[in-house]
Scaffold this active site. Structure first.
Site, PDB file in Angstrom:
ATOM      1  N   HIS A  52       0.841  -1.205   0.000  1.00 50.85           N
ATOM      2  CA  HIS A  52       0.000   0.000   0.000  1.00 50.85           C
ATOM      3  C   HIS A  52       0.874   1.252   0.000  1.00 50.85           C
ATOM      4  O   HIS A  52       0.616   2.204  -0.753  1.00 50.85           O
ATOM      5  CB  HIS A  52      -0.916  -0.023   1.225  1.00 50.85           C
ATOM      6  CG  HIS A  52      -1.660   1.249   1.475  1.00 50.85           C
ATOM      7  ND1 HIS A  52      -2.979   1.441   1.119  1.00 50.85           N
ATOM      8  CD2 HIS A  52      -1.268   2.415   2.071  1.00 50.85           C
ATOM      9  CE1 HIS A  52      -3.363   2.650   1.467  1.00 50.85           C
ATOM     10  NE2 HIS A  52      -2.341   3.266   2.051  1.00 50.85           N
ATOM     11  N   GLU A  53       1.900   1.268   0.843  1.00 52.74           N
ATOM     12  CA  GLU A  53       2.773   2.440   0.912  1.00 52.74           C
ATOM     13  C   GLU A  53       3.589   2.599  -0.365  1.00 52.74           C
ATOM     14  O   GLU A  53       3.823   3.723  -0.823  1.00 52.74           O
ATOM     15  CB  GLU A  53       3.691   2.350   2.134  1.00 52.74           C
ATOM     16  CG  GLU A  53       2.958   2.293   3.469  1.00 52.74           C
ATOM     17  CD  GLU A  53       1.969   3.433   3.667  1.00 52.74           C
ATOM     18  OE1 GLU A  53       2.175   4.518   3.084  1.00 52.74           O
ATOM     19  OE2 GLU A  53       0.972   3.240   4.380  1.00 52.74           O
ATOM     20  N   HIS A  99       1.524   4.362  -2.876  1.00 51.59           N
ATOM     21  CA  HIS A  99       1.565   5.820  -2.704  1.00 51.59           C
ATOM     22  C   HIS A  99       2.791   6.403  -3.400  1.00 51.59           C
ATOM     23  O   HIS A  99       2.714   7.464  -4.041  1.00 51.59           O
ATOM     24  CB  HIS A  99       1.611   6.176  -1.220  1.00 51.59           C
ATOM     25  CG  HIS A  99       0.271   6.185  -0.542  1.00 51.59           C
ATOM     26  ND1 HIS A  99      -0.801   6.920  -1.012  1.00 51.59           N
ATOM     27  CD2 HIS A  99      -0.160   5.576   0.598  1.00 51.59           C
ATOM     28  CE1 HIS A  99      -1.839   6.752  -0.204  1.00 51.59           C
ATOM     29  NE2 HIS A  99      -1.476   5.940   0.771  1.00 51.59           N
ATOM     30  N   GLU A 131      -6.156   7.226  -0.810  1.00 54.87           N
ATOM     31  CA  GLU A 131      -6.129   6.000  -0.005  1.00 54.87           C
ATOM     32  C   GLU A 131      -6.813   4.850  -0.741  1.00 54.87           C
ATOM     33  O   GLU A 131      -6.315   3.718  -0.744  1.00 54.87           O
ATOM     34  CB  GLU A 131      -6.796   6.234   1.354  1.00 54.87           C
ATOM     35  CG  GLU A 131      -5.985   7.087   2.316  1.00 54.87           C
ATOM     36  CD  GLU A 131      -4.616   6.508   2.603  1.00 54.87           C
ATOM     37  OE1 GLU A 131      -4.498   5.280   2.811  1.00 54.87           O
ATOM     38  OE2 GLU A 131      -3.637   7.279   2.599  1.00 54.87           O
TER      39      GLU A 131
END
EC number: 3.4.24.-
Length: 292
Positions: free
Chosen positions: A131-132, A135, A203
């Site tokens: 997930h990071e 980003h 997100e």
């Protein structure tokens, strides 16, 4: 509407607010100056924000010798995401959480807390790191730095407009007194709402791409459920001292914070999990991370 298009529209709205506030203060020239000030602030934040947030959160850099399993996991997932290897940091807090920072993929960092490494299993931690990395791949760290700077510029211009109105302002200002008062009150609020909306949109996109990177949507869903439950029970002191950093984390780190959805930095965890569950029915072409 795609997440990227929604982000573009919201960023355009922030830019219009900056120029509108500047125009109320100083006409056409004021609008240009306001945009230039916001641009200068963005340049400074772009270059320094990663160092500032890592220092504020008390993060320390770790090497493969210090945390081999964590660093190897980040390296493997970064390779799957076609990203350069980011620096890896650990935060000394028991609240399970994580964030990414950096001005571009070549100068990026992933930070995880001590708590998240204790609470999550291997696949769940991989989902969070993926997930990071999403980003970073989407350059969301840059997007959120720009939106935060522009929201701050709008608040500053609101204060300038208040003083300008108090002391007479410009005779040729095309904004009426009522318009100036309304802008002074509502523009900073609108900027904050736009900033939060952008954060929520990014997100969702990071969840989607993170699930694709790790190949295990349900592992990320399980991680979100565990982190969300623990976030309200364990205080993250550095985040409490710097609440503006809340939007950077995978789950809002602020203790016992319940807000209306309109003002929330993150989408509801239940909705994020539901979207990941819907993804789980289709297996990613690359297969699950860590499969043997």
């Amino acid at each position: 509407m795609t997440g990227n298009l929604r982000t573009f529209i919201l960023m355009a709205a922030l830019t219009a607010l900056v120029m509108g506030m500047g125009g109320l203060i100083g006409g056409r020239g004021g609008a240009v100056i306001a945009l230039a000030i916001a641009g200068a602030g963005n340049l400074f934040a772009w270059w320094n924000s990663d160092k500032m947030v890592l220092r504020q959160q008390g993060a320390h850099l770790v090497t493969r010798q210090q945390a081999p399993e964590l660093v190897d996991m980040v390296a493997a997932l970064a390779q799957r995401a076609n990203l350069p290897m980011p620096k890896v940091y650990v935060l000394e807090t028991e609240q399970p959480n994580a964030f990414a920072t950096g001005r571009n993929p070549e100068n990026a960092a992933v930070a995880v807390t001590q708590g998240i490494m204790r609470v999550l299993n291997r696949d769940e931690l991989a989902g969070v790191i993926a997930h990071e990395l999403a980003h970073i791949k989407h350059r969301d760290t840059l997007t959120m730095t720009v939106t935060a700077t522009m929201a701050g510029a709008i608040a500053m211009l609101g204060n300038m407009l208040m003083f300008s109105s108090m002391f007479g302002g410009r005779d040729d200002n095309r904004g009426s007194g009522l318009a100036a008062i309304l802008a002074m009150i509502f523009a900073p609020m609108a900027a904050g709402l736009v900033q939060m909306a952008i954060s929520r949109t990014r997100e969702y996109e990071a969840d989607r791409m993170g699930a694709e990177i790790c190949g295990r949507p349900m592992a990320l869903a399980g991680a979100l459920a565990k982190i969300s439950r623990a976030a309200g029970q364990v205080v993250n002191i550095p985040a409490e001292r710097n609440p503006a950093s809340a939007s950077m984390f995978i789950v809002n780190p602020l203790h016992a914070l319940r807000m209306d959805r309109l003002f929330a930095t993150h989408p509801p965890t239940e909705e994020r999990i539901a979207r990941l569950q819907a993804m789980a029915s289709g297996a990613p072409a690359s297969g699950p991370w860590g499969a043997r």
